[in-house]
Design a protein around this motif. Structure first.
Motif, PDB file in Angstrom:
ATOM      1  N   MET A 107     -39.630  17.076  26.929  1.00 54.64           N
ATOM      2  CA  MET A 107     -38.851  16.129  27.996  1.00 54.64           C
ATOM      3  C   MET A 107     -39.401  14.790  28.971  1.00 54.64           C
ATOM      4  SD  MET A 107     -36.548  17.936  27.355  1.00 54.64           S
ATOM      5  CE  MET A 107     -35.548  17.192  28.635  1.00 54.64           C
ATOM      6  N   GLY A 108     -40.671  15.154  28.874  1.00 50.82           N
ATOM      7  CA  GLY A 108     -41.683  14.539  29.068  1.00 50.82           C
ATOM      8  C   GLY A 108     -42.926  14.803  29.621  1.00 50.82           C
ATOM      9  N   PRO A 109     -43.867  13.884  31.149  1.00 52.23           N
ATOM     10  CA  PRO A 109     -45.320  14.740  31.305  1.00 52.23           C
ATOM     11  C   PRO A 109     -45.200  15.113  32.857  1.00 52.23           C
ATOM     12  CG  PRO A 109     -44.369  12.201  31.986  1.00 52.23           C
ATOM     13  CD  PRO A 109     -43.209  13.055  30.865  1.00 52.23           C
ATOM     14  N   PRO A 110     -45.826  15.419  32.935  1.00 53.50           N
ATOM     15  CA  PRO A 110     -45.691  16.732  34.566  1.00 53.50           C
ATOM     16  C   PRO A 110     -45.469  15.744  35.567  1.00 53.50           C
ATOM     17  CG  PRO A 110     -47.542  17.367  33.179  1.00 53.50           C
ATOM     18  CD  PRO A 110     -47.468  16.132  32.492  1.00 53.50           C
ATOM     19  N   LEU A 111     -44.857  16.311  37.064  1.00 55.55           N
ATOM     20  CA  LEU A 111     -44.509  15.245  37.815  1.00 55.55           C
ATOM     21  C   LEU A 111     -46.644  15.310  38.506  1.00 55.55           C
ATOM     22  CD1 LEU A 111     -42.847  14.529  40.224  1.00 55.55           C
ATOM     23  CD2 LEU A 111     -42.472  17.213  41.208  1.00 55.55           C
ATOM     24  N   SER A 112     -46.818  14.136  39.133  1.00 55.33           N
ATOM     25  CA  SER A 112     -47.617  14.028  39.364  1.00 55.33           C
ATOM     26  C   SER A 112     -47.971  12.973  41.072  1.00 55.33           C
ATOM     27  CB  SER A 112     -48.175  13.269  38.631  1.00 55.33           C
ATOM     28  OG  SER A 112     -48.164  12.319  38.023  1.00 55.33           O
ATOM     29  N   VAL A 113     -49.139  12.494  41.074  1.00 50.38           N
ATOM     30  CA  VAL A 113     -49.093  11.668  42.115  1.00 50.38           C
ATOM     31  C   VAL A 113     -48.790  10.585  41.802  1.00 50.38           C
ATOM     32  CG1 VAL A 113     -51.248  11.179  41.833  1.00 50.38           C
ATOM     33  CG2 VAL A 113     -50.519  10.863  44.027  1.00 50.38           C
ATOM     34  N   THR A 114     -48.346  10.384  40.909  1.00 52.18           N
ATOM     35  CA  THR A 114     -47.881   8.801  40.242  1.00 52.18           C
ATOM     36  C   THR A 114     -46.255   9.176  40.617  1.00 52.18           C
ATOM     37  OG1 THR A 114     -49.678   8.781  38.829  1.00 52.18           O
ATOM     38  CG2 THR A 114     -47.685   7.363  38.539  1.00 52.18           C
ATOM     39  N   HIS A 115     -46.157   9.321  40.186  1.00 51.86           N
ATOM     40  CA  HIS A 115     -44.698   9.993  40.333  1.00 51.86           C
ATOM     41  C   HIS A 115     -43.792   9.750  42.124  1.00 51.86           C
ATOM     42  CE1 HIS A 115     -44.624  11.782  36.564  1.00 51.86           C
ATOM     43  NE2 HIS A 115     -43.396  11.142  35.956  1.00 51.86           N
ATOM     44  N   LEU A 116     -44.370  10.383  42.972  1.00 52.06           N
ATOM     45  CA  LEU A 116     -44.839  10.429  44.284  1.00 52.06           C
ATOM     46  C   LEU A 116     -44.806   9.030  45.050  1.00 52.06           C
ATOM     47  CD1 LEU A 116     -45.245  11.339  47.097  1.00 52.06           C
ATOM     48  CD2 LEU A 116     -46.730  12.042  47.346  1.00 52.06           C
ATOM     49  N   SER A 117     -46.038   8.159  44.034  1.00 58.29           N
ATOM     50  CA  SER A 117     -45.867   6.967  44.944  1.00 58.29           C
ATOM     51  C   SER A 117     -45.054   6.296  44.470  1.00 58.29           C
ATOM     52  CB  SER A 117     -47.583   6.193  43.675  1.00 58.29           C
ATOM     53  OG  SER A 117     -47.412   5.053  44.369  1.00 58.29           O
ATOM     54  N   ASP A 118     -44.566   6.169  42.960  1.00 62.13           N
ATOM     55  CA  ASP A 118     -43.492   5.319  42.602  1.00 62.13           C
ATOM     56  C   ASP A 118     -41.898   5.647  43.278  1.00 62.13           C
ATOM     57  OD1 ASP A 118     -45.398   4.000  41.161  1.00 62.13           O
ATOM     58  OD2 ASP A 118     -44.178   5.715  38.542  1.00 62.13           O
ATOM     59  N   TRP A 119     -41.621   6.585  43.577  1.00 66.21           N
ATOM     60  CA  TRP A 119     -40.438   7.233  44.150  1.00 66.21           C
ATOM     61  C   TRP A 119     -40.548   6.801  45.757  1.00 66.21           C
ATOM     62  CZ3 TRP A 119     -39.303  12.724  41.353  1.00 66.21           C
ATOM     63  CH2 TRP A 119     -39.036  12.271  40.348  1.00 66.21           C
ATOM     64  N   GLY A 120     -41.830   7.187  46.799  1.00 62.32           N
ATOM     65  CA  GLY A 120     -41.780   7.275  47.499  1.00 62.32           C
ATOM     66  C   GLY A 120     -41.903   8.787  47.938  1.00 62.32           C
ATOM     67  N   PRO A 121     -41.922   9.072  49.631  1.00 62.26           N
ATOM     68  CA  PRO A 121     -42.093  10.702  49.951  1.00 62.26           C
ATOM     69  C   PRO A 121     -41.196  10.884  49.948  1.00 62.26           C
ATOM     70  CG  PRO A 121     -42.777   9.487  51.923  1.00 62.26           C
ATOM     71  CD  PRO A 121     -43.203   8.893  50.348  1.00 62.26           C
ATOM     72  N   GLN A 122     -39.428  10.464  50.664  1.00 58.12           N
ATOM     73  CA  GLN A 122     -37.719  10.688  50.819  1.00 58.12           C
ATOM     74  C   GLN A 122     -37.231  11.165  49.538  1.00 58.12           C
ATOM     75  OE1 GLN A 122     -36.010  11.415  53.368  1.00 58.12           O
ATOM     76  NE2 GLN A 122     -37.884  10.764  54.931  1.00 58.12           N
ATOM     77  N   ASN A 123     -37.725  10.024  48.436  1.00 61.26           N
ATOM     78  CA  ASN A 123     -36.780  10.298  46.921  1.00 61.26           C
ATOM     79  C   ASN A 123     -37.136  11.846  46.137  1.00 61.26           C
ATOM     80  OD1 ASN A 123     -35.439   8.163  46.659  1.00 61.26           O
ATOM     81  ND2 ASN A 123     -36.282   6.490  46.164  1.00 61.26           N
ATOM     82  N   PHE A 124     -38.503  11.787  46.189  1.00 61.55           N
ATOM     83  CA  PHE A 124     -39.716  12.774  45.883  1.00 61.55           C
ATOM     84  C   PHE A 124     -38.978  13.990  46.021  1.00 61.55           C
ATOM     85  CE2 PHE A 124     -43.168  15.294  45.276  1.00 61.55           C
ATOM     86  CZ  PHE A 124     -44.187  15.728  44.726  1.00 61.55           C
ATOM     87  N   GLY A 125     -38.872  14.212  47.820  1.00 65.67           N
ATOM     88  CA  GLY A 125     -38.386  16.002  48.267  1.00 65.67           C
ATOM     89  C   GLY A 125     -37.471  16.076  47.958  1.00 65.67           C
ATOM     90  N   ARG A 126     -36.355  14.883  47.834  1.00 67.49           N
ATOM     91  CA  ARG A 126     -34.769  14.978  47.437  1.00 67.49           C
ATOM     92  C   ARG A 126     -35.028  15.471  46.233  1.00 67.49           C
ATOM     93  NH1 ARG A 126     -33.448  10.158  50.415  1.00 67.49           N
ATOM     94  NH2 ARG A 126     -34.181   8.860  49.931  1.00 67.49           N
ATOM     95  N   ALA A 127     -35.781  15.016  45.651  1.00 65.49           N
ATOM     96  CA  ALA A 127     -35.370  15.646  43.852  1.00 65.49           C
ATOM     97  C   ALA A 127     -35.795  16.848  44.073  1.00 65.49           C
ATOM     98  CB  ALA A 127     -36.111  14.380  42.955  1.00 65.49           C
ATOM     99  N   LEU A 128     -36.893  17.625  44.543  1.00 65.11           N
ATOM    100  CA  LEU A 128     -37.184  18.998  44.881  1.00 65.11           C
ATOM    101  C   LEU A 128     -36.542  19.909  45.338  1.00 65.11           C
ATOM    102  CD1 LEU A 128     -41.142  18.687  45.625  1.00 65.11           C
ATOM    103  CD2 LEU A 128     -39.983  18.418  43.448  1.00 65.11           C
ATOM    104  N   GLY A 129     -35.596  19.179  46.338  1.00 63.21           N
ATOM    105  CA  GLY A 129     -34.896  20.035  46.840  1.00 63.21           C
ATOM    106  C   GLY A 129     -33.657  20.059  46.339  1.00 63.21           C
TER     107      GLY A 129
END
Length: 273
Positions: A107-129
């Motif tokens: 499917m792709g690479p593991p979730l990492s701190v790079t994705h948090l930086s690119d998405w921002g904390p709000q989008n990161f949290g929304r995706a997880l929830g």
């Protein structure tokens, strides 16, 4: 090579060597590809995971060869089959009960701190929830009651819930709204990201029946530990997204309270270790 283990290539060949041509033809659409390559993803005492290249096609292969191999393989296979087509877990290409082997799409690479930086904390949290809510609704489940205190004592005896009276009272007040086959592994690295920034989850060998919301509760701990500076923003968005996406009887505010109580118990356990 992980210290104390046989080289991963030896373990892989011992498991699939006699069926190598069959594996190649299955991945090659019936024709043996000119090249069949294996690249290590992870080796551990219970399983070996590799990336398989069959000509232009890439796939992920996992073979269980350690303690409780059949049980762990069966748990993961069961989840992958139960959630086929739900857009939550990597699509299953083939499996072998005889070899304790699973092959899934890459499917792709593991979730990492790079994705948090690119998405921002709000989008990161929304995706997880959102993912956690969808999984909690789709995973195999059955009726079950009681309170969180009883289930945590059963499944996490190392937390010794009675040593913090306030935490124990919170757990006793929150009812269990059914049981679900939780992933039971809160590692953020078990999320992978596809080309469209979609979340998928891998590694279900520790799956087991737990109270609804179990993975959500412990994923909050993983966020606090991995991203402490942005945890409040991530968790706020994660809570709102879980609440909006979930259609079951769970109350997200109660799950948040359970998570905080268990986080305090975990911190106390770790300090005493």
């Amino acid at each position: 090579m992980t210290p104390g283990l046989r080289p991963w290539r030896d373990r892989l060949l011992a498991a699939i060597g006699p069926s190598m041509n069959g594996l190649g033809r299955a991945l090659g659409g019936g024709t043996m590809p000119a090249d069949l390559t294996f690249e290590l993803v992870k080796d551990g005492p219970r399983a070996v995971s590799v990336s398989v290249g069959a000509g232009p096609r890439q796939a992920h292969l996992k073979v269980y060869d350690g303690p409780d191999a059949s049980d762990r393989y069966s748990r993961e296979r069961g989840i992958l089959l139960a959630l086929r087509g739900k857009g939550l877990v990597a699509p299953l290409i083939l499996f072998s009960d005889q070899m304790n082997l699973l092959v899934t799409e890459t499917m792709g690479p593991p979730l990492s701190v790079t994705h948090l930086s690119d998405w921002g904390p709000q989008n990161f949290g929304r995706a997880l929830g959102t993912w956690l809510a969808r999984y909690d609704m789709c995973a195999p489940s059955r009726e079950g009651g009681g309170d969180w205190y009883t289930h945590v004592r059963q499944h996490c005896p190392e937390l010794r819930v009675d040593r913090l009276a306030d935490a124990a009272e919170v757990l006793k007040r929150v009812p269990v709204c059914g049981l679900v086959v939780a992933q039971n592994d809160a590692a953020l690295g078990n999320f992978v990201i596809d080309d469209l920034d979609g979340l998928w989850r891998v590694d279900f060998e520790a799956a087991g029946l737990r109270p609804r919301g179990w993975d959500y509760v412990f994923m909050r701990h993983a966020v606090r530990q991995r991203h402490p500076d942005q945890a409040d923003q991530i968790l706020g968005a994660m809570s709102m997204a879980f609440d909006r996406a979930h259609r079951g009887a769970v109350v997200v505010g109660e799950l948040d309270a359970v998570s905080e109580a268990l986080f305090s118990l975990t911190a106390l356990r770790d300090r005493a270790a």
